[in-house]
Each structure stands twice: as C-alpha cells, then as structure tokens.
Design a protein around this motif. Structure first.
Motif, PDB file in Angstrom:
ATOM      1  N   ASP A   9      68.578  26.396 -19.234  1.00 51.22           N
ATOM      2  CA  ASP A   9      68.982  26.487 -17.832  1.00 51.22           C
ATOM      3  C   ASP A   9      70.446  26.878 -17.678  1.00 51.22           C
ATOM      4  O   ASP A   9      71.006  26.800 -16.593  1.00 51.22           O
ATOM      5  CB  ASP A   9      68.710  25.169 -17.100  1.00 51.22           C
ATOM      6  CG  ASP A   9      69.290  23.960 -17.836  1.00 51.22           C
ATOM      7  OD1 ASP A   9      70.022  24.176 -18.808  1.00 51.22           O
ATOM      8  OD2 ASP A   9      69.002  22.828 -17.422  1.00 51.22           O
ATOM      9  N   THR A  10      71.062  27.298 -18.774  1.00 52.17           N
ATOM     10  CA  THR A  10      72.417  27.848 -18.704  1.00 52.17           C
ATOM     11  C   THR A  10      72.425  29.202 -19.400  1.00 52.17           C
ATOM     12  O   THR A  10      71.566  29.494 -20.226  1.00 52.17           O
ATOM     13  CB  THR A  10      73.449  26.928 -19.400  1.00 52.17           C
ATOM     14  OG1 THR A  10      73.224  26.946 -20.817  1.00 52.17           O
ATOM     15  CG2 THR A  10      73.355  25.496 -18.884  1.00 52.17           C
ATOM     16  N   ARG A  11      73.421  30.018 -19.064  1.00 50.88           N
ATOM     17  CA  ARG A  11      73.524  31.340 -19.695  1.00 50.88           C
ATOM     18  C   ARG A  11      73.752  31.216 -21.198  1.00 50.88           C
ATOM     19  O   ARG A  11      73.242  32.024 -21.977  1.00 50.88           O
ATOM     20  CB  ARG A  11      74.683  32.121 -19.062  1.00 50.88           C
ATOM     21  CG  ARG A  11      74.415  32.578 -17.638  1.00 50.88           C
ATOM     22  CD  ARG A  11      75.565  33.413 -17.111  1.00 50.88           C
ATOM     23  NE  ARG A  11      75.316  33.877 -15.758  1.00 50.88           N
ATOM     24  CZ  ARG A  11      76.160  34.619 -15.053  1.00 50.88           C
ATOM     25  NH1 ARG A  11      77.314  34.978 -15.606  1.00 50.88           N
ATOM     26  NH2 ARG A  11      75.869  35.001 -13.829  1.00 50.88           N
ATOM     27  N   THR A  12      74.497  30.193 -21.585  1.00 48.27           N
ATOM     28  CA  THR A  12      74.784  30.012 -23.009  1.00 48.27           C
ATOM     29  C   THR A  12      73.516  29.689 -23.779  1.00 48.27           C
ATOM     30  O   THR A  12      73.274  30.240 -24.865  1.00 48.27           O
ATOM     31  CB  THR A  12      75.821  28.891 -23.197  1.00 48.27           C
ATOM     32  OG1 THR A  12      76.969  29.179 -22.408  1.00 48.27           O
ATOM     33  CG2 THR A  12      76.223  28.775 -24.658  1.00 48.27           C
ATOM     34  N   GLU A  13      72.700  28.783 -23.247  1.00 48.93           N
ATOM     35  CA  GLU A  13      71.451  28.422 -23.915  1.00 48.93           C
ATOM     36  C   GLU A  13      70.501  29.613 -23.978  1.00 48.93           C
ATOM     37  O   GLU A  13      69.882  29.882 -25.008  1.00 48.93           O
ATOM     38  CB  GLU A  13      70.794  27.246 -23.186  1.00 48.93           C
ATOM     39  CG  GLU A  13      71.522  25.938 -23.369  1.00 48.93           C
ATOM     40  CD  GLU A  13      70.948  24.829 -22.511  1.00 48.93           C
ATOM     41  OE1 GLU A  13      70.960  23.668 -22.942  1.00 48.93           O
ATOM     42  OE2 GLU A  13      70.491  25.121 -21.381  1.00 48.93           O
ATOM     43  N   ARG A  14      70.374  30.317 -22.858  1.00 52.15           N
ATOM     44  CA  ARG A  14      69.514  31.492 -22.828  1.00 52.15           C
ATOM     45  C   ARG A  14      70.039  32.551 -23.788  1.00 52.15           C
ATOM     46  O   ARG A  14      69.260  33.206 -24.496  1.00 52.15           O
ATOM     47  CB  ARG A  14      69.455  32.039 -21.405  1.00 52.15           C
ATOM     48  CG  ARG A  14      68.531  33.237 -21.178  1.00 52.15           C
ATOM     49  CD  ARG A  14      67.074  32.849 -21.276  1.00 52.15           C
ATOM     50  NE  ARG A  14      66.517  33.036 -22.610  1.00 52.15           N
ATOM     51  CZ  ARG A  14      65.362  32.537 -22.985  1.00 52.15           C
ATOM     52  NH1 ARG A  14      64.634  31.810 -22.151  1.00 52.15           N
ATOM     53  NH2 ARG A  14      64.905  32.731 -24.212  1.00 52.15           N
ATOM     54  N   GLY A  15      71.356  32.698 -23.813  1.00 57.97           N
ATOM     55  CA  GLY A  15      71.948  33.676 -24.716  1.00 57.97           C
ATOM     56  C   GLY A  15      71.699  33.328 -26.174  1.00 57.97           C
ATOM     57  O   GLY A  15      71.449  34.216 -26.997  1.00 57.97           O
ATOM     58  N   TYR A  16      71.757  32.033 -26.494  1.00 51.80           N
ATOM     59  CA  TYR A  16      71.502  31.623 -27.878  1.00 51.80           C
ATOM     60  C   TYR A  16      70.065  31.942 -28.273  1.00 51.80           C
ATOM     61  O   TYR A  16      69.819  32.490 -29.356  1.00 51.80           O
ATOM     62  CB  TYR A  16      71.766  30.131 -28.067  1.00 51.80           C
ATOM     63  CG  TYR A  16      71.339  29.655 -29.444  1.00 51.80           C
ATOM     64  CD1 TYR A  16      72.119  29.929 -30.554  1.00 51.80           C
ATOM     65  CD2 TYR A  16      70.123  28.995 -29.637  1.00 51.80           C
ATOM     66  CE1 TYR A  16      71.719  29.548 -31.828  1.00 51.80           C
ATOM     67  CE2 TYR A  16      69.715  28.613 -30.904  1.00 51.80           C
ATOM     68  CZ  TYR A  16      70.515  28.884 -31.990  1.00 51.80           C
ATOM     69  OH  TYR A  16      70.103  28.518 -33.247  1.00 51.80           O
ATOM     70  N   LEU A  17      69.111  31.605 -27.418  1.00 48.01           N
ATOM     71  CA  LEU A  17      67.708  31.873 -27.740  1.00 48.01           C
ATOM     72  C   LEU A  17      67.450  33.372 -27.859  1.00 48.01           C
ATOM     73  O   LEU A  17      66.706  33.814 -28.741  1.00 48.01           O
ATOM     74  CB  LEU A  17      66.799  31.254 -26.684  1.00 48.01           C
ATOM     75  CG  LEU A  17      66.702  29.724 -26.691  1.00 48.01           C
ATOM     76  CD1 LEU A  17      65.845  29.240 -25.518  1.00 48.01           C
ATOM     77  CD2 LEU A  17      66.125  29.215 -28.004  1.00 48.01           C
ATOM     78  N   ASP A  18      68.077  34.157 -26.994  1.00 50.33           N
ATOM     79  CA  ASP A  18      67.917  35.615 -27.079  1.00 50.33           C
ATOM     80  C   ASP A  18      68.508  36.151 -28.381  1.00 50.33           C
ATOM     81  O   ASP A  18      67.916  37.032 -29.029  1.00 50.33           O
ATOM     82  CB  ASP A  18      68.596  36.293 -25.887  1.00 50.33           C
ATOM     83  CG  ASP A  18      67.845  36.084 -24.576  1.00 50.33           C
ATOM     84  OD1 ASP A  18      66.665  35.663 -24.632  1.00 50.33           O
ATOM     85  OD2 ASP A  18      68.439  36.315 -23.506  1.00 50.33           O
ATOM     86  N   MET A  19      69.668  35.615 -28.773  1.00 49.95           N
ATOM     87  CA  MET A  19      70.287  36.037 -30.023  1.00 49.95           C
ATOM     88  C   MET A  19      69.414  35.650 -31.216  1.00 49.95           C
ATOM     89  O   MET A  19      69.215  36.443 -32.144  1.00 49.95           O
ATOM     90  CB  MET A  19      71.667  35.396 -30.164  1.00 49.95           C
ATOM     91  CG  MET A  19      72.384  35.751 -31.459  1.00 49.95           C
ATOM     92  SD  MET A  19      74.087  35.115 -31.515  1.00 49.95           S
ATOM     93  CE  MET A  19      73.775  33.346 -31.471  1.00 49.95           C
ATOM     94  N   LEU A  20      68.854  34.442 -31.180  1.00 55.47           N
ATOM     95  CA  LEU A  20      67.991  33.981 -32.262  1.00 55.47           C
ATOM     96  C   LEU A  20      66.748  34.860 -32.360  1.00 55.47           C
ATOM     97  O   LEU A  20      66.345  35.266 -33.459  1.00 55.47           O
ATOM     98  CB  LEU A  20      67.587  32.527 -32.020  1.00 55.47           C
ATOM     99  CG  LEU A  20      66.647  31.896 -33.058  1.00 55.47           C
ATOM    100  CD1 LEU A  20      67.297  31.862 -34.436  1.00 55.47           C
ATOM    101  CD2 LEU A  20      66.228  30.502 -32.620  1.00 55.47           C
ATOM    102  N   ALA A  21      66.147  35.169 -31.217  1.00 54.71           N
ATOM    103  CA  ALA A  21      64.963  36.024 -31.214  1.00 54.71           C
ATOM    104  C   ALA A  21      65.281  37.396 -31.806  1.00 54.71           C
ATOM    105  O   ALA A  21      64.484  37.962 -32.570  1.00 54.71           O
ATOM    106  CB  ALA A  21      64.426  36.173 -29.787  1.00 54.71           C
ATOM    107  N   GLY A  22      66.442  37.924 -31.453  1.00 55.03           N
ATOM    108  CA  GLY A  22      66.844  39.217 -31.985  1.00 55.03           C
ATOM    109  C   GLY A  22      67.051  39.184 -33.486  1.00 55.03           C
ATOM    110  O   GLY A  22      66.616  40.095 -34.205  1.00 55.03           O
ATOM    111  N   ARG A  23      67.707  38.136 -33.975  1.00 57.71           N
ATOM    112  CA  ARG A  23      67.958  38.026 -35.407  1.00 57.71           C
ATOM    113  C   ARG A  23      66.663  37.801 -36.189  1.00 57.71           C
ATOM    114  O   ARG A  23      66.540  38.229 -37.335  1.00 57.71           O
ATOM    115  CB  ARG A  23      68.937  36.886 -35.672  1.00 57.71           C
ATOM    116  CG  ARG A  23      70.316  37.118 -35.102  1.00 57.71           C
ATOM    117  CD  ARG A  23      71.004  38.290 -35.818  1.00 57.71           C
ATOM    118  NE  ARG A  23      71.196  38.010 -37.231  1.00 57.71           N
ATOM    119  CZ  ARG A  23      72.219  37.328 -37.723  1.00 57.71           C
ATOM    120  NH1 ARG A  23      73.164  36.873 -36.913  1.00 57.71           N
ATOM    121  NH2 ARG A  23      72.324  37.123 -39.021  1.00 57.71           N
TER     122      ARG A  23
END
Length: 244
Positions: A199-213
């Motif tokens: 529910d924060t940009r940081t959390e969403r950004g982390y999950l998106d980065m993890l998915a990409g990696r």
C-alpha cells in the motif's frame, strides 16, 4: 540448529504461540493471549514482519503448513496463468480449500533440489526482505523486536537468526540466486507478497523490482496477486491497540 520449516510456519501464522492450533481454530485462546501478551497474537508475522493490515492466511492454507501453503498458492497462480484466463475470471466467488501442489511437480516441497529445509530458509529470508522494503523496521523498531523476541517462544537459535537477518542489508542477488527452478522463483515472489500488502510506493516498487529480477511475466504476477489476495482474511483476534 533451528528448524527452518517450523520458523516459516510461525511467520505465516500456521501456529499461534502459546496455543496448539491455528488462529482460526483457537480464536478464543488467541483473544485471551492478546490481552496477556500482544506480541504472540495474530501470528508472529503481524508483529515481527510488520503486516500492518492485520490480514493473514485463510484456515485451509494454515492447515497445510508454511512451506506447503506457499507452494500451493504459487502452483494455483501458475495454473491460472497457464489457463490463459484473466485474474478476475480465475478468482473464485467463494474461496475453496487450498490444495497442496501435486507431488510430481516442481512446486512440491519434496522436489526442492537444495532440500526442503534450505528452501524454507530462503522463503523466510524473502519474507524478511519484503517486510523491510518500506523501511518501517528502523533501528528503534529492531530494538523493540529484539527486546521481545524471546516472548514469541521460537527458540534462541531462531531468535539469533532473525536478529541477524533484520540487521543485514538487502542482497537481492543472493535471494534471486537461491531459486533453483522457475517454480521456486514463483514461490519466492509469493512468499514476499504474502508478507506485505503493497500500500506504499516503496513496497510496490520492491515487489516490482523482485518480479523483474526473477524474470516473472507481468501476467503471472497479476495471477499471484489475485491468488494471494483471495487467500488472505482479516485477523479479528489481533490486538488493534498494540503496535506490536
């Protein structure tokens, strides 16, 4: 050496410390436990890993145990993705009982090339990394967690491991490299998503980065999101007055 599989069970809420059952099975005991010891209610993850939303796995997932639950959810999301349906189409009206991944698939815990215990440890590390994603576990919070960890009843070796992991800087390369199969990549993301509701940009950004990696397709991520969301329910027993 502590049992990584048991620690994963605890973090996902398969057992309520101080009781002999799940959150749903022992609601009455958990309510009293909340009054006596706020740390030990609503699963350790709600305290240690900062699940601010007070949401946890449904009863059917809890019954499987942590490793099997993550595998079952990951396999279900992968099946839905393979079917070509949209996540909204695949989502059930009434959440059915979560089934374990079939034994002859790479999602089943027994198929882990590195062994069930070692992969359970990877999933625990993935959960801790996700919990730290928005920076809410700062130095003061780590101190509070450290002061109260022993109350959770997880054992001194597990305590030491968790303290160490909370202090470690994020090493995404190490986490990604720990996946020995495509199925394990999906499970690592699933465990991470179970830990936080982004529910924060940081959390969403982390999950998106993890998915990409992890090189997971966007459409598969959408199915994981849908599957995990459907498997999580409000934890009514949690003590809303306590930040811990």
């Amino acid at each position: 050496m502590f049992d990584p599989k048991k620690l994963l069970d605890d973090l996902l809420g398969s057992n309520v410390p101080g009781t002999q059952g799940t959150v749903r099975d022992k609601a009455g005991q958990a309510v009293q436990l909340a009054k006596d010891n706020p740390l030990a209610t609503g699963a350790i993850a709600a305290v240690l890993l900062g699940t601010k939303t007070g949401r946890g796995l449904t009863g059917s997932a809890l019954k499987l145990g942590g490793l099997a639950a993550v595998a079952g959810l990951a396999y279900k999301a992968y099946q839905n993705y393979q079917s070509g349906k949209q996540p909204a189409e695949a989502a059930p009206v009434n959440q059915p009982e979560l089934l374990p991944a079939p034994a002859d698939t790479s999602f089943h815990p027994s198929q882990a090339p590195q062994g069930e215990g070692e992969f359970a440890l990877t999933l625990v590390r993935a959960m801790i990394a996700a919990a730290k994603a928005d920076g809410h576990i700062d130095e003061e919070e780590r101190r509070k967690i450290g002061d109260k960890l022993s109350l959770a009843g997880i054992g001194s070796e597990a305590e030491d491991f968790l303290r160490s992991e909370l202090e470690r800087p994020l090493d995404l390369d190490e986490l990604v490299a720990a996946a020995r199969s495509d199925a394990q990549k999906i499970e690592i993301y699933t465990a991470s998503r179970l830990t936080i509701d982004p529910d924060t940009r940081t959390e969403r950004g982390y999950l998106d980065m993890l998915a990409g990696r992890l090189q997971l397709p966007d459409a598969l991520i959408d199915h994981i999101e849908s599957t995990v969301s459907a498997a999580k329910v409000e934890i009514k027993e949690a003590n809303p007055s306590s930040p811990w």
